[in-house]
Design an enzyme around this catalytic site. Structure first.
Site, short mmCIF file in Angstrom:
data_model
loop_
_atom_site.label_atom_id
_atom_site.label_comp_id
_atom_site.label_asym_id
_atom_site.label_seq_id
_atom_site.Cartn_x
_atom_site.Cartn_y
_atom_site.Cartn_z
N ALA A 136 47.58 -19.99 -2.69
CA ALA A 136 47.64 -21.15 -3.60
C ALA A 136 47.78 -22.40 -2.73
O ALA A 136 48.71 -23.19 -2.88
CB ALA A 136 48.79 -21.02 -4.60
N GLY A 175 49.86 -29.64 1.68
CA GLY A 175 50.90 -29.32 2.67
C GLY A 175 50.40 -28.26 3.65
O GLY A 175 50.53 -28.41 4.87
N HIS A 176 49.81 -27.18 3.11
CA HIS A 176 49.25 -26.14 3.99
C HIS A 176 48.10 -26.69 4.83
O HIS A 176 47.96 -26.37 6.01
CB HIS A 176 48.68 -24.98 3.15
CG HIS A 176 49.68 -24.23 2.34
ND1 HIS A 176 49.64 -24.23 0.96
CD2 HIS A 176 50.73 -23.46 2.70
CE1 HIS A 176 50.62 -23.47 0.51
NE2 HIS A 176 51.30 -23.00 1.54
N GLN A 234 60.27 -10.60 -0.34
CA GLN A 234 61.10 -11.82 -0.30
C GLN A 234 61.38 -12.40 -1.68
O GLN A 234 62.00 -13.44 -1.80
CB GLN A 234 60.46 -12.88 0.61
CG GLN A 234 59.20 -13.53 0.06
CD GLN A 234 58.55 -14.45 1.08
OE1 GLN A 234 57.95 -14.00 2.05
NE2 GLN A 234 58.69 -15.76 0.88
N SER A 264 53.95 -27.97 -3.63
CA SER A 264 54.37 -26.57 -3.62
C SER A 264 53.37 -25.76 -4.43
O SER A 264 52.84 -26.25 -5.44
CB SER A 264 55.76 -26.45 -4.26
OG SER A 264 56.03 -25.12 -4.63
N ARG A 280 54.07 -23.48 -6.33
CA ARG A 280 54.67 -23.25 -7.65
C ARG A 280 54.40 -24.40 -8.63
O ARG A 280 54.54 -24.22 -9.83
CB ARG A 280 56.18 -23.06 -7.52
CG ARG A 280 56.56 -21.73 -6.89
CD ARG A 280 58.05 -21.53 -6.95
NE ARG A 280 58.42 -20.15 -6.63
CZ ARG A 280 58.60 -19.70 -5.41
NH1 ARG A 280 58.47 -20.49 -4.38
NH2 ARG A 280 58.92 -18.43 -5.20
O1 PAF Z 1 56.68 -20.10 3.19
C1 PAF Z 1 55.97 -19.15 2.78
O2 PAF Z 1 54.92 -19.33 2.18
C2 PAF Z 1 56.46 -17.72 3.01
O3 PAF Z 1 57.84 -17.64 2.94
C3 PAF Z 1 55.93 -17.13 4.35
C4 PAF Z 1 56.48 -17.87 5.55
C5 PAF Z 1 54.42 -17.14 4.35
C6 PAF Z 1 56.39 -15.67 4.46
O4 PAF Z 1 55.93 -14.90 3.40
#
Ligand code: PAF
Length: 285
Positions: free
Chosen positions: A32, A36-37, A61, A186, A188
């Site tokens: 997604a 930022g990415h 996680q 984000s 989300r």
């Molecule tokens: O920040 C994230 O998107 C996740 O926590 C990561 C670092 C890819 C680990 O799943």
């Protein structure tokens, strides 16, 4: 751009790259993708011979099963975006590829760092992050790994992981990218309804308000003001607001003689849990 789904293929591919003397930049993500990415990916493409991005919604996680199920998955769109920012390899494994065995998960311990904020409020979250980041570092063998400051505590955990396990990787942290109204980018955010999207910038507003009070009020009074401000926004439920040491992320009780603080907030905006933070240097301004 090459798309790799198998663990053995990414292992072989990066080994060949390393043998030929190429430097590898790595941006781990859960997909997604947003601006930022993309900033992390552009930086990696500038600073390394080869850029690898991973997209993997890591089940270990998530402490809330609904959050995992509803996490946005947009692989086709992400693949197109990656091609515009100089990504060379996308590693997008299936869950069974990463977690093939039914054994109990490894347990990490990060001491006081995981006892606060995200660690305290999302039991097991950082253990899952540490497992997946360790696996990905072993598989991708990056020279540099890029993370966003929005997940400030995650950055501190990864720093401790790198030191603790002697990973030979440089951690690069980039400032949070924001929408015009201050909302931190984000993945989300795509789950917010229009009304929730309108309410969501109140987190950043609360941080900026707290910043203005650091030299005037006590920690307890600033916390009360943040709680009041967010309490007045429909659909926003404050989970925590902390004034913390930016390196250790431990709460600061007394602001006298403090040089720099991290202001950190987590809140539910409708069903979507958002976090944000700003770093403030008290000697400036
Ligand atoms: O920040 C994230 O998107 C996740 O926590 C990561 C670092 C890819 C680990 O799943």
């Amino acid at each position: 751009m090459e798309v790799i789904e198998q663990v053995h293929t990414i292992r072989e591919r990066v080994q060949a790259l390393r043998c030929s003397g190429k430097t590898i930049g790595f941006v781990p993500t859960m997909g997604a993708l947003h601006e930022g990415h993309l900033q992390l990916l552009r930086a990696s493409a500038r600073e390394n011979d080869v850029t690898v991005c991973s997209i993997f919604v890591n089940p270990t996680q998530f402490n809330n099963p609904d959050d995992y199920t509803l996490y946005p998955r947009t692989l086709t769109q992400d693949t197109e975006l990656l091609q515009t920012v100089g990504c060379d390899i996308l590693f997008a494994p299936a869950a069974a590829e990463i977690y093939p065995q039914q054994h109990a998960l490894l347990q990490f311990s990060f001491g006081p760092l995981e006892a606060v904020m995200e660690g305290a409020n999302r039991p097991g979250h950082f253990n899952g992050v540490a497992i997946i980041v360790s696996k990905l570092f072993h598989l991708v063998q990056p020279h540099r790994a890029y993370f966003g400051q929005k997940d400030l505590q995650q950055v501190a955990i990864v720093r401790q992981l790198i030191q603790g396990l002697s990973f030979h990787v440089q951690l690069v942290c980039f400032p949070t990218v924001r929408e015009e109204d201050g909302l931190a980018r984000s993945s989300r955010n795509t789950r917010l309804s229009p009304a929730q999207r309108q309410a969501a910038p109140s987190l950043h507003k609360a941080l900026k308000m707290a910043e203005t009070q650091l030299k005037h009020l006590t920690v307890a009074d600033i916390k009360a003001q943040v709680s009041d401000l967010l309490g007045q926004v429909d659909g926003v439920e404050l989970e925590y607001f902390e004034i913390a040491d930016p390196a250790t992320l431990q709460p600061i009780a007394d602001l006298r003689d403090v040089q720099e603080v991290a202001l950190c907030v987590a809140a539910a905006v409708g069903p979507v849990r958002l976090i944000d933070n700003i770093l403030v240097n008290l000697n400036e301004g």
